[in-house]
Design a protein around this motif. Structure first.
Motif, PDB file in Angstrom:
ATOM      1  N   GLN A 119      38.313  46.381  45.343  1.00  0.00           N
ATOM      2  CA  GLN A 119      39.479  46.440  46.138  1.00  0.00           C
ATOM      3  C   GLN A 119      40.801  45.705  45.472  1.00  0.00           C
ATOM      4  OE1 GLN A 119      38.409  45.134  50.034  1.00  0.00           O
ATOM      5  NE2 GLN A 119      39.312  43.156  49.884  1.00  0.00           N
ATOM      6  N   SER A 120      40.642  44.804  44.906  1.00  0.00           N
ATOM      7  CA  SER A 120      41.451  43.836  44.205  1.00  0.00           C
ATOM      8  C   SER A 120      42.430  44.634  43.123  1.00  0.00           C
ATOM      9  CB  SER A 120      41.208  42.724  43.859  1.00  0.00           C
ATOM     10  OG  SER A 120      39.989  42.762  42.849  1.00  0.00           O
ATOM     11  N   GLU A 123      45.453  46.288  44.013  1.00  0.00           N
ATOM     12  CA  GLU A 123      46.666  45.454  44.394  1.00  0.00           C
ATOM     13  C   GLU A 123      47.376  45.112  42.938  1.00  0.00           C
ATOM     14  OE1 GLU A 123      44.841  41.914  45.922  1.00  0.00           O
ATOM     15  OE2 GLU A 123      43.789  43.079  47.543  1.00  0.00           O
ATOM     16  N   LYS A 155      34.180  45.572  47.836  1.00  0.00           N
ATOM     17  CA  LYS A 155      34.088  44.344  47.281  1.00  0.00           C
ATOM     18  C   LYS A 155      32.677  44.194  46.605  1.00  0.00           C
ATOM     19  CE  LYS A 155      36.512  40.659  48.809  1.00  0.00           C
ATOM     20  NZ  LYS A 155      36.960  39.458  49.403  1.00  0.00           N
TER      21      LYS A 155
END
Length: 160
Positions: A119-120, A123, A155
């Motif tokens: 998920q990061s 970003e 994650k």
């Protein structure tokens, strides 16, 4: 900075052009087993922004991970959910994706496989991901992974 040279079309770039995705091309000198550290250094970008495409088996999952991180197969299995996940043998990964290991792109694969993205990664402002051959990355907006491929955020990074 990567030197500019013509890179012939790959199934990945054909897929991106067909779907009108803006991307930049980044050829570099491929090094056997050099991994994302080599490509990041060649392109002059942080290794964290270089995203590797990994083909896993059992559930035929394809997780996308930051170049400077490893996938926790336990966390990925929990997130999918399934009992267990492990990396495919190179010949199996090649059969599923249609790409040579070291040149695997999530775009234009032979078979549609479920796609999971750390998920990061979503970003980040821009990511560099394989363009369908060894020594060739494309720069794209990470949201393309979710919007175009239906990548599911999870994650699954191994805790450091």
């Amino acid at each position: 900075m990567a030197k500019k040279e013509h890179v012939s079309e790959t199934p990945a770039t054909q897929f991106l052009r067909k779907h009108k995705v803006d991307f930049t091309e980044h050829p570099y000198e491929y090094e056997e087993h050099g991994g994302t550290a080599v490509s990041a250094r060649a392109l002059g970008v942080p290794e964290h922004a270089v995203v590797k495409t990994l083909v896993m088996q059992d559930e035929a999952a394809r997780p996308l991970m930051h170049g400077d991180r490893k996938v926790s197969t336990k966390n990925l299995a929990r997130a999918i959910p399934c009992k267990s996940v492990e990396p495919c043998k190179p010949e199996v990964a090649q059969r599923h994706s249609g790409y040579q290991v070291g040149g695997t792109s999530p775009f234009g694969t032979r078979k549609a496989l479920p796609l999971f993205v750390e998920q990061s990664i979503l970003e980040l402002g821009k990511i560099y991901i394989n363009g369908g051959r060894r020594g060739y990355l494309v720069g794209i907006a990470p949201q393309v992974l979710a919007d175009l491929l239906g990548a599911r955020p999870v994650k699954c990074a191994l805790e450091e």
